[in-house]
Scaffold this motif. Structure first.
Motif, PDB file in Angstrom:
ATOM      1  N   GLY A 121     -32.931 -89.129  11.506  1.00 20.85           N
ATOM      2  CA  GLY A 121     -32.404 -89.163  12.854  1.00 20.85           C
ATOM      3  C   GLY A 121     -32.187 -87.742  13.279  1.00 20.85           C
ATOM      4  N   ARG A 122     -32.006 -87.538  14.539  1.00 28.13           N
ATOM      5  CA  ARG A 122     -31.761 -86.178  14.973  1.00 28.13           C
ATOM      6  C   ARG A 122     -30.271 -85.913  14.891  1.00 28.13           C
ATOM      7  NH1 ARG A 122     -34.317 -81.855  15.877  1.00 28.13           N
ATOM      8  NH2 ARG A 122     -36.073 -82.810  14.908  1.00 28.13           N
ATOM      9  N   LYS A 123     -29.920 -84.713  14.490  1.00 29.20           N
ATOM     10  CA  LYS A 123     -28.501 -84.405  14.338  1.00 29.20           C
ATOM     11  C   LYS A 123     -27.852 -84.257  15.707  1.00 29.20           C
ATOM     12  CE  LYS A 123     -25.518 -81.556  11.610  1.00 29.20           C
ATOM     13  NZ  LYS A 123     -25.540 -80.697  10.452  1.00 29.20           N
TER      14      LYS A 123
ATOM     15  N   SER B   5     -23.581 -88.824  -0.608  1.00 30.54           N
ATOM     16  CA  SER B   5     -24.851 -88.256  -0.149  1.00 30.54           C
ATOM     17  C   SER B   5     -24.728 -87.698   1.259  1.00 30.54           C
ATOM     18  CB  SER B   5     -25.933 -89.321  -0.216  1.00 30.54           C
ATOM     19  OG  SER B   5     -26.364 -89.673   1.047  1.00 30.54           O
ATOM     20  N   GLN B   6     -23.925 -88.385   2.108  1.00 29.44           N
ATOM     21  CA  GLN B   6     -23.888 -87.937   3.505  1.00 29.44           C
ATOM     22  C   GLN B   6     -23.106 -86.663   3.682  1.00 29.44           C
ATOM     23  OE1 GLN B   6     -22.752 -91.268   5.839  1.00 29.44           O
ATOM     24  NE2 GLN B   6     -24.654 -92.335   5.411  1.00 29.44           N
TER      25      GLN B   6
ATOM     26  N   LYS C 111     -24.999 -80.865   2.069  1.00 28.97           N
ATOM     27  CA  LYS C 111     -24.872 -81.664   3.288  1.00 28.97           C
ATOM     28  C   LYS C 111     -26.202 -82.345   3.524  1.00 28.97           C
ATOM     29  CE  LYS C 111     -21.777 -78.796   5.663  1.00 28.97           C
ATOM     30  NZ  LYS C 111     -22.148 -77.571   6.307  1.00 28.97           N
ATOM     31  N   THR C 112     -26.146 -83.484   4.140  1.00 31.94           N
ATOM     32  CA  THR C 112     -27.383 -84.247   4.267  1.00 31.94           C
ATOM     33  C   THR C 112     -28.396 -83.492   5.111  1.00 31.94           C
ATOM     34  OG1 THR C 112     -28.359 -86.313   4.888  1.00 31.94           O
ATOM     35  CG2 THR C 112     -26.572 -85.562   6.267  1.00 31.94           C
ATOM     36  N   GLU C 113     -29.661 -83.603   4.704  1.00 30.37           N
ATOM     37  CA  GLU C 113     -30.727 -83.025   5.513  1.00 30.37           C
ATOM     38  C   GLU C 113     -31.456 -84.110   6.273  1.00 30.37           C
ATOM     39  OE1 GLU C 113     -33.322 -80.423   3.520  1.00 30.37           O
ATOM     40  OE2 GLU C 113     -31.712 -79.128   2.820  1.00 30.37           O
ATOM     41  N   ARG C 114     -31.045 -85.348   6.060  1.00 28.54           N
ATOM     42  CA  ARG C 114     -31.741 -86.447   6.736  1.00 28.54           C
ATOM     43  C   ARG C 114     -31.440 -86.453   8.217  1.00 28.54           C
ATOM     44  NH1 ARG C 114     -30.633 -89.328   2.014  1.00 28.54           N
ATOM     45  NH2 ARG C 114     -28.861 -90.454   2.816  1.00 28.54           N
ATOM     46  N   LEU C 115     -30.305 -85.854   8.599  1.00 28.77           N
ATOM     47  CA  LEU C 115     -29.910 -85.883  10.004  1.00 28.77           C
ATOM     48  C   LEU C 115     -30.405 -84.667  10.747  1.00 28.77           C
ATOM     49  CD1 LEU C 115     -26.290 -87.139   9.505  1.00 28.77           C
ATOM     50  CD2 LEU C 115     -28.254 -88.426  10.273  1.00 28.77           C
ATOM     51  N   ARG C 116     -31.294 -83.913  10.088  1.00 33.72           N
ATOM     52  CA  ARG C 116     -31.685 -82.657  10.699  1.00 33.72           C
ATOM     53  C   ARG C 116     -32.649 -82.903  11.846  1.00 33.72           C
ATOM     54  NH1 ARG C 116     -32.967 -77.647   6.907  1.00 33.72           N
ATOM     55  NH2 ARG C 116     -34.932 -78.610   6.375  1.00 33.72           N
TER      56      ARG C 116
ATOM     57  N   TYR D  12     -32.502 -89.030  -4.327  1.00 24.78           N
ATOM     58  CA  TYR D  12     -32.506 -88.363  -3.021  1.00 24.78           C
ATOM     59  C   TYR D  12     -31.425 -88.944  -2.123  1.00 24.78           C
ATOM     60  CZ  TYR D  12     -34.186 -86.566   1.395  1.00 24.78           C
ATOM     61  OH  TYR D  12     -34.264 -85.932   2.596  1.00 24.78           O
TER      62      TYR D  12
ATOM     63  N   GLU E 175     -29.367 -85.850  -2.350  1.00 23.60           N
ATOM     64  CA  GLU E 175     -30.208 -84.985  -1.518  1.00 23.60           C
ATOM     65  C   GLU E 175     -31.101 -84.079  -2.350  1.00 23.60           C
ATOM     66  OE1 GLU E 175     -30.537 -84.510   1.928  1.00 23.60           O
ATOM     67  OE2 GLU E 175     -29.394 -86.318   2.255  1.00 23.60           O
TER      68      GLU E 175
ATOM     69  N   HIS F 170     -39.315 -80.861   7.316  1.00 21.99           N
ATOM     70  CA  HIS F 170     -38.634 -79.843   6.538  1.00 21.99           C
ATOM     71  C   HIS F 170     -38.990 -79.991   5.067  1.00 21.99           C
ATOM     72  CE1 HIS F 170     -35.946 -83.340   6.706  1.00 21.99           C
ATOM     73  NE2 HIS F 170     -35.790 -83.073   5.437  1.00 21.99           N
TER      74      HIS F 170
ATOM     75  N   GLN G  69     -35.623 -93.207   7.970  1.00 17.11           N
ATOM     76  CA  GLN G  69     -34.275 -92.818   7.542  1.00 17.11           C
ATOM     77  C   GLN G  69     -33.825 -91.569   8.284  1.00 17.11           C
ATOM     78  OE1 GLN G  69     -32.175 -94.070   4.830  1.00 17.11           O
ATOM     79  NE2 GLN G  69     -33.370 -95.843   5.410  1.00 17.11           N
TER      80      GLN G  69
END
Lengths: 391, 294
Positions: free
Chosen positions: B290-292, B175-176, A386-391, B32, B36, A121, B288
């Protein structure tokens, strides 16, 4: 406010919302076509640059505005289009074949870049495309047998059909009522101007038709939310790659025209700053609108020619004055142009996120609804990170 | 010099350069991680730090360490104000807008700093400039060693800060999920400004440590942030140890390809490594992502 009551399904399929729109764009096109009759060659040259930037930005808009993919690499696609076109012309390929071929090669490379990187992304894509832009620029300077390296590649001038008010051709066909029709070398800015208009109309039609089609709707769905798009059965990688390929193709077409505009290609002409300028056009014009690309490009070109004029005026006016020495040094410092672009970028993103076209819509709505216009009509919803790391 | 010594010195050069990349990468990984947002102006913040240090140390003739400390303090304030005045207004806009805005800020800074100091290039003396350290028959440049040591200390400190202190954990929470963190009583806006301050402080330290390595700096030095980005991606975007390791990998690749390949191919190599990592392992070394879970 003009409400369009839809009584037939064909109305949904039309290119324009109502006949007023059609008249408006018709007048705009007529004015464009008539410009070389009134304006001098210098202004036609500037207008060429404007049209070429509009086309390139329209390509970028398909990626950035419609699909929500931040690309910093469109200078590379512009360059690939330009070099391919120039190289093919040099080897005797006709203009009408080599221009689309340049676009197609740019599109193919866009797809090739997109395949691995588009699974990721936003920010990864921006960095990957940045890397592609830098590698492409290095390749342009290293692969001297094709690109001419740092010496550059002269762009051959093909003969091309032209219509002009004066007889100034190598070979004239016929003249009708004072308008002379014949073949002309493409060095003439006026003939390039008409080709640019044709390509601009083509690019706008591509973008507009794309937006009406299921493909374009999938792009917009991906932009708004990848997760919900995926839930609706949209194959993310496929549509993102398609969008990137089309985007690169349109920008590549602009590259071919750009080659004629600058008439001598060098790797430095396609540095990362061009990418930023194209993004600036999209942001200033209005993200996600076709009209925005044209408006933003006009803004950029006018600003670019205004800054040197201002510099000369200030230097001449305040040159001898003691306490204005700082001001003179300010306007003559290197990098002023880039700094003004940067500041405008920040200001537009903060204060006018919908860009110039958004401002035009607001003004139009104000008069349509007068005196009932509410500012909140266009207000942005408050949103949170909202975090985009978990996308 | 025999070939082993060449390789060792290449390794040390790459390590020092990589530490600089790692520190710049650290700067935007911090931002970041907490907000974010991706700060494309990090390299330019480093340049601003170096210019301020130049003004204090070479201009006012301050002691190096005093000037260094003052630079860091000034830059923390600068970063804090940058967030309060500009960045805070962009919260909630798409990530692309923030990328564009920080690129814009970078262009403005690159123009303003040389104008404000009225110089095109800067250079100032550090205690490490031109010094050499003898390590077991090897002569190493003191500035490069200082960069490596300083980087390690700074990274360890920041890692502890994020894992062990209340503010660090609050930053991770913000951040989360911004809204949830706000409900838990975390002053999110203040936290974001603080993180920009810290990041600008890191940039200032990087800028000063860069001085003995670069010898002369001009405003375009900020462009090396592009390679720092490559490092951050290689290491895993959003990971502090990853930023450092990725930066060092990029530094080593650059130095060795500069020596082993024909001149001018080191940039191509660096970005090819970046693209290769993106294709093969897009989440980087220290993942870092993961899948949502829906």
């Amino acid at each position: 406010m003009r409400f369009v009551f839809k009584t037939r399904y064909e109305q949904d399929l039309r290119l324009w919302r109502h006949n007023g729109d059609l008249i408006g764009y018709g007048i705009f096109l007529a004015a464009l076509l008539a410009l070389p009759i009134f304006a001098g060659v210098y202004y036609v040259g500037e207008a060429n640059l404007w049209l070429i930037y509009s086309i390139a930005a329209m390509g970028l808009m398909i990626a950035v505005g419609f699909t929500g993919m931040a690309s910093l690499g469109h200078s590379a696609f512009l360059g690939i289009g330009a070099y391919t076109h120039a190289y093919l012309l040099q080897n005797g390929v006709p203009f009408l074949v080599s221009l689309p071929l340049g676009g197609l090669l740019a599109g193919a490379i866009g797809v090739a870049v997109g395949l691995p990187t588009l699974r990721m992304h936003g920010i990864y894509l921006a960095i990957a495309t940045l890397a592609v832009a830098l590698i492409t620029q290095e390749v342009m300077s290293k692969w001297s047998s094709v690109t001419g390296g740092f010496d550059g590649l002269p762009v051959a001038a093909p003969d091309f059909l032209s219509i002009q008010p004066e007889a100034m051709y190598q070979g004239e066909w016929f003249s009708v009522g004072g308008l002379h029709v014949g073949w002309v070398e493409l060095w003439s800015p006026v003939s390039l101007y008409y080709i640019c208009i044709a390509v601009l109309v083509l690019a706008a039609l591509i973008a507009r038709n794309l937006l009406r089609s299921p493909t374009g709707r999938a792009f917009v769905a991906i932009r708004d939310s990848e997760i919900s798009a995926q839930s609706m059965g949209i194959h993310l990688a496929y549509y993102k790659t398609t969008a990137f390929g089309i985007s690169a193709f349109v920008t590549g077409l602009a590259g071919g025209l750009f080659a004629h505009q600058i008439s001598h290609l060098a790797p430095d002409a396609f540095n990362i700053f061009i990418s930023i300028e194209l993004l600036l056009i999209c942001v200033v014009g209005g993200i996600g609108t076709i009209q925005g690309a044209v408006l933003g490009a006009a803004f950029l070109i006018m600003l670019r020619s205004f800054i040197p004029i201002m510099r000369d005026e200030v230097t001449a006016g305040a040159g001898g004055v003691e306490f204005l020495a700082g001001l003179v040094r300010f306007v003559n410092s290197p990098g002023l142009e880039a700094a003004i672009f940067g500041a405008l970028l920040v200001l537009f993103i903060i204060f006018e996120p919908m860009g110039l076209y958004g401002r035009w819509l607001k003004v139009k709505t104000y008069f349509d609804l007068f005196p009932l216009y509410k500012k909140s009509t266009f207000a942005r919803q408050k949103s949170y990170v909202k975090t985009e790391r978990l996308r | 010099m025999d070939s082993v010594q060449i390789y060792i010195s290449l390794f040390v050069n790459g390590l020092a350069l990589g530490c600089i990349y790692g520190l710049i990468a650290l700067g935007f990984v911090l931002i970041y991680k907490a907000t974010e947002m991706v700060n494309f102006a990090q390299g330019d913040l480093m340049m601003v730090g170096a210019f301020i240090a130049f003004g204090l140390i070479a201009g006012f003739g301050l002691n190096f360490w005093l000037g260094f400390l003052l630079t860091v303090v000034l830059m923390i304030i600068f970063g804090f104000l940058l967030d309060v005045v500009v960045i805070r207004r962009l919260i909630g806009q798409p990530q692309f807008s923030i990328v564009m805005a920080t690129i814009g800020i970078g262009y403005v800074l690159r123009f303003v700093m040389p104008y404000a100091f009225n110089v095109e290039q800067i250079a100032f003396l550090t205690p490490f400039t031109g010094k050499a350290v003898q390590v077991a028959a090897m002569t190493l440049d003191a500035g490069k060693l200082a960069a490596v040591v300083g980087t390690l200390v700074l990274c360890a400190g920041l890692y502890m800060f994020f894992q062990r202190t209340r503010i660090g954990v609050a930053m991770q929470a913000a951040s989360q999920n911004q809204l949830a963190a706000y409900y838990m009583g975390i002053p999110v806006a203040l936290i974001f400004s603080l993180i920009w301050g810290i990041s600008a402080g890191v940039a200032a330290i990087t800028g000063v440590m860069m001085m003995p390595i670069a010898n002369v700096m001009d405003p375009s030095i900020g462009f090396i942030a592009i390679k720092a980005f490559a490092g951050a991606v290689v290491g895993g975007f959003g990971s502090i140890p990853g930023a450092l390791v990725g930066g060092i990998i990029i530094g080593l690749v650059e130095q060795f390809s500069d020596y082993l390949l024909a001149p001018g191919y080191k940039d191509i190599m660096v970005f090819s490594v970046l693209l290769a990592v993106m294709v093969v392992r897009p989440e980087g070394i220290f993942s870092q992502m993961g899948r949502k879970k829906v």
